[in-house]
Scaffold this motif. Structure first.
Motif, PDB file in Angstrom:
ATOM      1  N   ILE A  72     -49.634  79.698  25.810  1.00 62.33           N
ATOM      2  CA  ILE A  72     -48.349  79.002  25.850  1.00 62.33           C
ATOM      3  C   ILE A  72     -47.221  79.959  25.469  1.00 62.33           C
ATOM      4  O   ILE A  72     -47.226  80.556  24.390  1.00 62.33           O
ATOM      5  CB  ILE A  72     -48.353  77.791  24.896  1.00 62.33           C
ATOM      6  CG1 ILE A  72     -49.453  76.809  25.313  1.00 62.33           C
ATOM      7  CG2 ILE A  72     -46.987  77.089  24.902  1.00 62.33           C
ATOM      8  CD1 ILE A  72     -49.750  75.760  24.283  1.00 62.33           C
ATOM      9  N   GLY A  73     -46.250  80.083  26.363  1.00 60.28           N
ATOM     10  CA  GLY A  73     -45.122  80.962  26.092  1.00 60.28           C
ATOM     11  C   GLY A  73     -43.928  80.237  25.521  1.00 60.28           C
ATOM     12  O   GLY A  73     -43.203  80.781  24.689  1.00 60.28           O
ATOM     13  N   ILE A  74     -43.703  78.991  25.962  1.00 63.24           N
ATOM     14  CA  ILE A  74     -42.544  78.225  25.517  1.00 63.24           C
ATOM     15  C   ILE A  74     -42.982  76.808  25.161  1.00 63.24           C
ATOM     16  O   ILE A  74     -43.707  76.159  25.912  1.00 63.24           O
ATOM     17  CB  ILE A  74     -41.453  78.160  26.606  1.00 63.24           C
ATOM     18  CG1 ILE A  74     -40.962  79.562  26.950  1.00 63.24           C
ATOM     19  CG2 ILE A  74     -40.278  77.291  26.148  1.00 63.24           C
ATOM     20  CD1 ILE A  74     -39.958  79.594  28.105  1.00 63.24           C
ATOM     21  N   LEU A  75     -42.534  76.341  24.000  1.00 60.33           N
ATOM     22  CA  LEU A  75     -42.739  74.955  23.585  1.00 60.33           C
ATOM     23  C   LEU A  75     -41.375  74.297  23.463  1.00 60.33           C
ATOM     24  O   LEU A  75     -40.489  74.802  22.770  1.00 60.33           O
ATOM     25  CB  LEU A  75     -43.466  74.887  22.238  1.00 60.33           C
ATOM     26  CG  LEU A  75     -43.472  73.507  21.563  1.00 60.33           C
ATOM     27  CD1 LEU A  75     -44.291  72.502  22.379  1.00 60.33           C
ATOM     28  CD2 LEU A  75     -44.017  73.596  20.134  1.00 60.33           C
ATOM     29  N   VAL A  76     -41.202  73.162  24.155  1.00 59.35           N
ATOM     30  CA  VAL A  76     -39.953  72.403  24.073  1.00 59.35           C
ATOM     31  C   VAL A  76     -40.255  71.040  23.464  1.00 59.35           C
ATOM     32  O   VAL A  76     -40.942  70.219  24.079  1.00 59.35           O
ATOM     33  CB  VAL A  76     -39.300  72.226  25.465  1.00 59.35           C
ATOM     34  CG1 VAL A  76     -37.982  71.462  25.330  1.00 59.35           C
ATOM     35  CG2 VAL A  76     -39.073  73.567  26.120  1.00 59.35           C
ATOM     36  N   ASN A  77     -39.764  70.813  22.263  1.00 55.95           N
ATOM     37  CA  ASN A  77     -39.946  69.531  21.590  1.00 55.95           C
ATOM     38  C   ASN A  77     -38.756  68.633  21.910  1.00 55.95           C
ATOM     39  O   ASN A  77     -37.716  68.701  21.269  1.00 55.95           O
ATOM     40  CB  ASN A  77     -40.072  69.736  20.072  1.00 55.95           C
ATOM     41  CG  ASN A  77     -41.418  70.296  19.682  1.00 55.95           C
ATOM     42  OD1 ASN A  77     -42.455  69.789  20.100  1.00 55.95           O
ATOM     43  ND2 ASN A  77     -41.417  71.353  18.878  1.00 55.95           N
ATOM     44  N   SER A  78     -38.950  67.794  22.939  1.00 60.02           N
ATOM     45  CA  SER A  78     -37.859  66.931  23.386  1.00 60.02           C
ATOM     46  C   SER A  78     -38.128  65.449  23.144  1.00 60.02           C
ATOM     47  O   SER A  78     -37.236  64.621  23.315  1.00 60.02           O
ATOM     48  CB  SER A  78     -37.599  67.158  24.888  1.00 60.02           C
ATOM     49  OG  SER A  78     -36.533  66.381  25.346  1.00 60.02           O
TER      50      SER A  78
ATOM     51  N   GLN B 286     -50.388  85.629  17.718  1.00 58.40           N
ATOM     52  CA  GLN B 286     -51.423  86.558  18.169  1.00 58.40           C
ATOM     53  C   GLN B 286     -50.928  87.412  19.339  1.00 58.40           C
ATOM     54  O   GLN B 286     -51.200  88.612  19.406  1.00 58.40           O
ATOM     55  CB  GLN B 286     -52.669  85.777  18.567  1.00 58.40           C
ATOM     56  CG  GLN B 286     -53.861  86.663  18.927  1.00 58.40           C
ATOM     57  CD  GLN B 286     -55.100  85.842  19.241  1.00 58.40           C
ATOM     58  OE1 GLN B 286     -55.032  84.618  19.348  1.00 58.40           O
ATOM     59  NE2 GLN B 286     -56.229  86.509  19.413  1.00 58.40           N
ATOM     60  N   ARG B 287     -50.162  86.788  20.248  1.00 57.09           N
ATOM     61  CA  ARG B 287     -49.641  87.509  21.411  1.00 57.09           C
ATOM     62  C   ARG B 287     -48.322  88.220  21.115  1.00 57.09           C
ATOM     63  O   ARG B 287     -47.810  88.968  21.949  1.00 57.09           O
ATOM     64  CB  ARG B 287     -49.443  86.537  22.580  1.00 57.09           C
ATOM     65  CG  ARG B 287     -50.739  85.974  23.134  1.00 57.09           C
ATOM     66  CD  ARG B 287     -50.497  85.115  24.365  1.00 57.09           C
ATOM     67  NE  ARG B 287     -49.718  83.916  24.053  1.00 57.09           N
ATOM     68  CZ  ARG B 287     -50.240  82.777  23.609  1.00 57.09           C
ATOM     69  NH1 ARG B 287     -51.548  82.699  23.387  1.00 57.09           N
ATOM     70  NH2 ARG B 287     -49.477  81.740  23.366  1.00 57.09           N
ATOM     71  N   LYS B 288     -47.736  87.941  19.955  1.00 55.35           N
ATOM     72  CA  LYS B 288     -46.480  88.544  19.500  1.00 55.35           C
ATOM     73  C   LYS B 288     -45.305  88.240  20.434  1.00 55.35           C
ATOM     74  O   LYS B 288     -44.410  89.056  20.630  1.00 55.35           O
ATOM     75  CB  LYS B 288     -46.639  90.071  19.344  1.00 55.35           C
ATOM     76  CG  LYS B 288     -47.655  90.456  18.281  1.00 55.35           C
ATOM     77  CD  LYS B 288     -47.739  91.962  18.126  1.00 55.35           C
ATOM     78  CE  LYS B 288     -48.748  92.330  17.041  1.00 55.35           C
ATOM     79  NZ  LYS B 288     -48.872  93.795  16.858  1.00 55.35           N
ATOM     80  N   LYS B 289     -45.327  87.052  21.004  1.00 55.78           N
ATOM     81  CA  LYS B 289     -44.197  86.604  21.806  1.00 55.78           C
ATOM     82  C   LYS B 289     -44.297  85.097  22.014  1.00 55.78           C
ATOM     83  O   LYS B 289     -45.388  84.509  21.943  1.00 55.78           O
ATOM     84  CB  LYS B 289     -44.138  87.316  23.154  1.00 55.78           C
ATOM     85  CG  LYS B 289     -45.302  87.039  24.094  1.00 55.78           C
ATOM     86  CD  LYS B 289     -45.104  87.790  25.410  1.00 55.78           C
ATOM     87  CE  LYS B 289     -46.245  87.521  26.387  1.00 55.78           C
ATOM     88  NZ  LYS B 289     -46.049  88.221  27.677  1.00 55.78           N
ATOM     89  N   GLY B 290     -43.139  84.491  22.271  1.00 54.16           N
ATOM     90  CA  GLY B 290     -43.095  83.050  22.481  1.00 54.16           C
ATOM     91  C   GLY B 290     -41.727  82.503  22.119  1.00 54.16           C
ATOM     92  O   GLY B 290     -40.898  83.202  21.528  1.00 54.16           O
ATOM     93  N   ALA B 291     -41.489  81.266  22.499  1.00 51.71           N
ATOM     94  CA  ALA B 291     -40.217  80.612  22.182  1.00 51.71           C
ATOM     95  C   ALA B 291     -40.463  79.145  21.893  1.00 51.71           C
ATOM     96  O   ALA B 291     -41.302  78.494  22.535  1.00 51.71           O
ATOM     97  CB  ALA B 291     -39.232  80.763  23.340  1.00 51.71           C
ATOM     98  N   ILE B 292     -39.734  78.634  20.924  1.00 58.10           N
ATOM     99  CA  ILE B 292     -39.806  77.221  20.547  1.00 58.10           C
ATOM    100  C   ILE B 292     -38.398  76.644  20.615  1.00 58.10           C
ATOM    101  O   ILE B 292     -37.468  77.205  20.025  1.00 58.10           O
ATOM    102  CB  ILE B 292     -40.375  77.041  19.130  1.00 58.10           C
ATOM    103  CG1 ILE B 292     -41.807  77.576  19.062  1.00 58.10           C
ATOM    104  CG2 ILE B 292     -40.330  75.573  18.705  1.00 58.10           C
ATOM    105  CD1 ILE B 292     -42.350  77.689  17.652  1.00 58.10           C
ATOM    106  N   VAL B 293     -38.243  75.537  21.329  1.00 57.40           N
ATOM    107  CA  VAL B 293     -36.950  74.861  21.435  1.00 57.40           C
ATOM    108  C   VAL B 293     -37.099  73.459  20.866  1.00 57.40           C
ATOM    109  O   VAL B 293     -37.887  72.651  21.384  1.00 57.40           O
ATOM    110  CB  VAL B 293     -36.468  74.772  22.897  1.00 57.40           C
ATOM    111  CG1 VAL B 293     -35.128  74.038  22.970  1.00 57.40           C
ATOM    112  CG2 VAL B 293     -36.357  76.155  23.512  1.00 57.40           C
ATOM    113  N   ASN B 294     -36.368  73.171  19.802  1.00 57.60           N
ATOM    114  CA  ASN B 294     -36.362  71.838  19.208  1.00 57.60           C
ATOM    115  C   ASN B 294     -35.054  71.148  19.580  1.00 57.60           C
ATOM    116  O   ASN B 294     -33.980  71.600  19.189  1.00 57.60           O
ATOM    117  CB  ASN B 294     -36.506  71.923  17.689  1.00 57.60           C
ATOM    118  CG  ASN B 294     -37.880  72.422  17.273  1.00 57.60           C
ATOM    119  OD1 ASN B 294     -38.887  72.079  17.892  1.00 57.60           O
ATOM    120  ND2 ASN B 294     -37.933  73.224  16.220  1.00 57.60           N
ATOM    121  N   VAL B 295     -35.154  70.078  20.359  1.00 53.83           N
ATOM    122  CA  VAL B 295     -33.956  69.363  20.810  1.00 53.83           C
ATOM    123  C   VAL B 295     -33.499  68.420  19.699  1.00 53.83           C
ATOM    124  O   VAL B 295     -34.180  67.441  19.386  1.00 53.83           O
ATOM    125  CB  VAL B 295     -34.227  68.579  22.106  1.00 53.83           C
ATOM    126  CG1 VAL B 295     -32.944  67.891  22.580  1.00 53.83           C
ATOM    127  CG2 VAL B 295     -34.751  69.518  23.188  1.00 53.83           C
TER     128      VAL B 295
END
Length: 321
Positions: free
Chosen positions: A145-151, A193-202
């Motif tokens: 998973i590269g991006i998680l969007v909590n909407s 672990q992958r040293k990359k990713g993004a989390i967006v909390n709306v």
């Protein structure tokens, strides 16, 4: 005669003292206005950099920057659905999470057909509490998973705190607070672990300014905003970007009966328009409204007293019904 001289002397001393105080207050006022002016100039420059610069500079693709898969909660309608579609348009495969299986199937098939990406969905009703998370964790175990969007959110309609039913309180906690927290807990280990990713909390603008008769809902969004800022501080050294996304009014099903949607439509973008602008801020700003008009509104609101802000909010956001 002596009394008159004493009065004149007292008058001169008072006048001299007042003149000295006026000079001091003038200096203080000038400093305050200068500080406010510089702050406004800085905010305007930041606004330009955030919303204009990404349009002029070609960025690294989101798939290379964060990963090939995105997970979006609350993805069957509104901002969540539009955000998922925009990520798919950028080339990411998406996993949709929501409580309605039929809607999830429709949205998933539509995104796959339109944008030619891989899609899947997980039916999960966050109102049920802890029991929904083990299946989600199992389904995401082997996905990078590269991006998680909590909407996902539970929207409380205006009510006094004493009038909110206990069941609604638990829904606010389970959906607005627990869901984002546990979803982050599920996906972050893989990102680290992958040293990359993004989390967006709306979040919502009510996390920044008081909202009339929405204490519980506003408080849940304050938590989400603070959670995002603390996560960014903790995870940024590990290569993970965390954003608190703070939209103002967006034209969703929940806002169709609100006056501002009809009176000032340019202030209320369609979810698709909002998502297109919001995705551009990903990796650029850790705390943003996501839309340039909303950023201007947010900046202007800093100059408005709280009582006036509440009055305008009640006037513009009251129902037509």
């Amino acid at each position: 005669m002596a009394a008159v001289d004493s009065f004149h002397l007292l008058y001169r001393e008072v006048a001299k003292s007042c003149q000295s105080h006026v000079e001091v207050l003038t200096v203080i006022g000038a400093c305050y206005v200068t500080w406010k002016g510089l702050r406004t100039l800085y905010e305007c420059c930041s606004l330009f950099q955030l919303h204009v610069t990404p349009c002029l500079i070609r960025r690294t693709s989101l798939t290379k920057q964060y990963g090939e898969w995105a997970v979006v909660t609350g993805a069957t309608e509104g901002i969540g659905k539009a955000y998922a579609e925009e990520l798919a348009r950028k080339g990411l495969n998406v996993i949709l999470i929501g409580g309605n299986k039929e809607k999830l199937q429709v949205v998933s098939q539509s995104i796959a057909k339109t944008h030619r990406v891989k899609t899947s969905f997980i039916e999960a009703d966050f109102n049920k509490g802890r029991e929904v998370y083990p299946p989600i964790k199992e389904a995401l175990a082997d996905v990078n998973i590269g991006i998680l969007v909590n909407s996902a959110e539970y929207l409380e309609y205006p009510q006094r705190a004493t009038e909110v039913l206990e069941d609604k309180l638990w829904e606010i906690i389970d959906v607005n607070v627990a869901a984002a927290t546990i979803m982050v807990h599920i996906v972050v280990p893989g990102m680290v672990q992958r040293k990359k990713g993004a989390i967006v909390n709306v979040c919502c603008c009510s996390c920044c300014r008081s909202a009339s008769q929405m204490a519980m809902y506003s408080a849940s969004k304050v938590y989400l905003d603070a959670f995002s800022l603390k996560l960014q501080s903790e995870l940024s050294p590990k290569g993970i970007f965390v954003q608190s996304l703070i939209p103002l009014c967006v034209a969703t099903n929940c806002t169709t009966s609100i006056k501002v949607v009809h009176r000032l439509p340019f202030l209320v973008p369609a979810p698709e328009t909002y998502a297109r602008h919001a995705v551009r801020t990903l990796g650029v700003s850790t705390r943003t409204t996501g839309y340039w008009v909303h950023s201007i509104e947010f900046l202007a609101a800093q100059w408005i007293p709280s009582w006036m802000y509440l009055f305008l909010g009640r006037f513009l956001c009251s129902s037509n019904l």
